[in-house]
Design a protein around this motif. Structure first.
Motif, PDB file in Angstrom:
ATOM      1  N   UNK A 199       0.849  -1.178   0.000  1.00  0.00           N
ATOM      2  CA  UNK A 199       0.000   0.000   0.000  1.00  0.00           C
ATOM      3  C   UNK A 199       0.891   1.237   0.000  1.00  0.00           C
ATOM      4  N   UNK A 200       0.260   2.397  -0.173  1.00  0.00           N
ATOM      5  CA  UNK A 200       0.994   3.660  -0.102  1.00  0.00           C
ATOM      6  C   UNK A 200       0.110   4.717   0.525  1.00  0.00           C
ATOM      7  N   UNK A 201       0.752   5.783   0.947  1.00  0.00           N
ATOM      8  CA  UNK A 201       0.081   6.940   1.543  1.00  0.00           C
ATOM      9  C   UNK A 201       0.519   8.179   0.762  1.00  0.00           C
ATOM     10  N   UNK A 202      -0.366   9.147   0.564  1.00  0.00           N
ATOM     11  CA  UNK A 202       0.054  10.346  -0.166  1.00  0.00           C
ATOM     12  C   UNK A 202       1.009  11.223   0.649  1.00  0.00           C
ATOM     13  N   UNK A 203       0.955  11.106   1.963  1.00  0.00           N
ATOM     14  CA  UNK A 203       1.775  11.939   2.843  1.00  0.00           C
ATOM     15  C   UNK A 203       3.055  11.214   3.258  1.00  0.00           C
ATOM     16  N   UNK A 204       4.083  12.001   3.577  1.00  0.00           N
ATOM     17  CA  UNK A 204       5.293  11.445   4.177  1.00  0.00           C
ATOM     18  C   UNK A 204       4.932  10.924   5.561  1.00  0.00           C
ATOM     19  N   UNK A 205       5.582   9.830   5.983  1.00  0.00           N
ATOM     20  CA  UNK A 205       5.327   9.270   7.312  1.00  0.00           C
ATOM     21  C   UNK A 205       6.647   9.002   8.012  1.00  0.00           C
ATOM     22  N   UNK A 206       6.621   9.187   9.311  1.00  0.00           N
ATOM     23  CA  UNK A 206       7.774   8.874  10.149  1.00  0.00           C
ATOM     24  C   UNK A 206       7.321   7.821  11.146  1.00  0.00           C
ATOM     25  N   UNK A 207       7.974   6.661  11.111  1.00  0.00           N
ATOM     26  CA  UNK A 207       7.674   5.555  12.018  1.00  0.00           C
ATOM     27  C   UNK A 207       8.761   5.514  13.086  1.00  0.00           C
ATOM     28  N   UNK A 208       8.363   5.499  14.351  1.00  0.00           N
ATOM     29  CA  UNK A 208       9.284   5.301  15.460  1.00  0.00           C
ATOM     30  C   UNK A 208       8.910   3.984  16.117  1.00  0.00           C
ATOM     31  N   UNK A 209       9.866   3.073  16.206  1.00  0.00           N
ATOM     32  CA  UNK A 209       9.599   1.754  16.779  1.00  0.00           C
ATOM     33  C   UNK A 209       9.680   1.871  18.299  1.00  0.00           C
ATOM     34  N   UNK A 210       8.559   1.607  18.951  1.00  0.00           N
ATOM     35  CA  UNK A 210       8.474   1.723  20.412  1.00  0.00           C
ATOM     36  C   UNK A 210       8.841   0.398  21.096  1.00  0.00           C
ATOM     37  N   UNK A 211       8.380  -0.719  20.533  1.00  0.00           N
ATOM     38  CA  UNK A 211       8.697  -2.034  21.097  1.00  0.00           C
ATOM     39  C   UNK A 211       8.572  -3.090  20.003  1.00  0.00           C
ATOM     40  N   UNK A 212       9.182  -4.236  20.244  1.00  0.00           N
ATOM     41  CA  UNK A 212       9.178  -5.299  19.250  1.00  0.00           C
ATOM     42  C   UNK A 212      10.098  -4.956  18.097  1.00  0.00           C
ATOM     43  N   UNK A 213       9.987  -5.727  17.037  1.00  0.00           N
ATOM     44  CA  UNK A 213      10.778  -5.475  15.831  1.00  0.00           C
ATOM     45  C   UNK A 213       9.809  -5.169  14.691  1.00  0.00           C
ATOM     46  N   UNK A 214      10.022  -4.042  14.042  1.00  0.00           N
ATOM     47  CA  UNK A 214       9.195  -3.579  12.931  1.00  0.00           C
ATOM     48  C   UNK A 214       9.868  -4.001  11.632  1.00  0.00           C
TER      49      UNK A 214
ATOM     50  N   UNK B  95       5.161   6.029  -1.660  1.00  0.00           N
ATOM     51  CA  UNK B  95       6.092   4.907  -1.710  1.00  0.00           C
ATOM     52  C   UNK B  95       5.337   3.614  -1.418  1.00  0.00           C
ATOM     53  N   UNK B  96       5.308   2.689  -2.371  1.00  0.00           N
ATOM     54  CA  UNK B  96       4.670   1.397  -2.145  1.00  0.00           C
ATOM     55  C   UNK B  96       5.480   0.637  -1.109  1.00  0.00           C
ATOM     56  N   UNK B  97       4.806   0.084  -0.106  1.00  0.00           N
ATOM     57  CA  UNK B  97       5.488  -0.632   0.971  1.00  0.00           C
ATOM     58  C   UNK B  97       4.542  -1.607   1.643  1.00  0.00           C
ATOM     59  N   UNK B  98       5.097  -2.435   2.524  1.00  0.00           N
ATOM     60  CA  UNK B  98       4.306  -3.396   3.296  1.00  0.00           C
ATOM     61  C   UNK B  98       5.004  -3.626   4.623  1.00  0.00           C
ATOM     62  N   UNK B  99       4.224  -3.921   5.652  1.00  0.00           N
ATOM     63  CA  UNK B  99       4.750  -4.220   6.987  1.00  0.00           C
ATOM     64  C   UNK B  99       4.474  -5.685   7.277  1.00  0.00           C
ATOM     65  N   UNK B 100       5.244  -6.239   8.216  1.00  0.00           N
ATOM     66  CA  UNK B 100       5.032  -7.633   8.588  1.00  0.00           C
ATOM     67  C   UNK B 100       5.430  -7.825  10.040  1.00  0.00           C
ATOM     68  N   UNK B 101       4.550  -8.417  10.815  1.00  0.00           N
ATOM     69  CA  UNK B 101       4.866  -8.745  12.217  1.00  0.00           C
ATOM     70  C   UNK B 101       5.563 -10.112  12.209  1.00  0.00           C
ATOM     71  N   UNK B 102       6.691 -10.171  11.564  1.00  0.00           N
ATOM     72  CA  UNK B 102       7.419 -11.414  11.298  1.00  0.00           C
ATOM     73  C   UNK B 102       7.836 -12.140  12.579  1.00  0.00           C
ATOM     74  N   UNK B 103       8.246 -11.393  13.590  1.00  0.00           N
ATOM     75  CA  UNK B 103       8.725 -12.038  14.821  1.00  0.00           C
ATOM     76  C   UNK B 103       7.792 -11.799  16.002  1.00  0.00           C
ATOM     77  N   UNK B 104       6.574 -11.371  15.722  1.00  0.00           N
ATOM     78  CA  UNK B 104       5.605 -11.137  16.788  1.00  0.00           C
ATOM     79  C   UNK B 104       5.152  -9.688  16.834  1.00  0.00           C
TER      80      UNK B 104
END
Length: 87
Positions: free
Chosen positions: A3-18, A46-55
């Motif tokens: 998926x993509x978003x029209x806006x810029x995004x900033x992701x901050x990882x709080x816990x776990x692995x992103x 930007x086309x991208x995808x997330x995955x909770x690969x390790x939980x």
């Protein structure tokens, strides 16, 4: 799913692995892992995808609206499934 978003995004990882990958199709072998404290800047459209690969993980997402979301393939958009189920 991709998926993509029209806006810029900033992701901050709080816990776990992103895990995040770039591209128009999901490929679990092409994700990058970001531990807690990581900051990822994703430009809009930007086309991208997330995955909770390790939980479970928690991210803080910052952006300036209006916000948007477009799936590469409509079949992956849960908003469309909800509408179809109501009919």
């Amino acid at each position: 799913m991709p998926h993509k978003h029209p806006e810029d995004r900033i992701y901050t990882v709080m816990s776990g692995v992103f895990y995040i990958g770039l591209g128009e199709s999901f490929d679990g072998d092409k994700v990058s892992a970001y531990p807690p404290g990581s900051v990822i800047v994703l430009p809009g459209e930007t086309w991208h995808f997330h995955w909770a690969k390790s939980g479970e993980y928690v991210t803080q997402v910052s952006a300036i609206g209006p916000l948007g979301l477009e799936y590469h393939d409509d079949k992956d958009d849960p908003r469309l499934h909800a509408v179809a189920e109501q009919r």
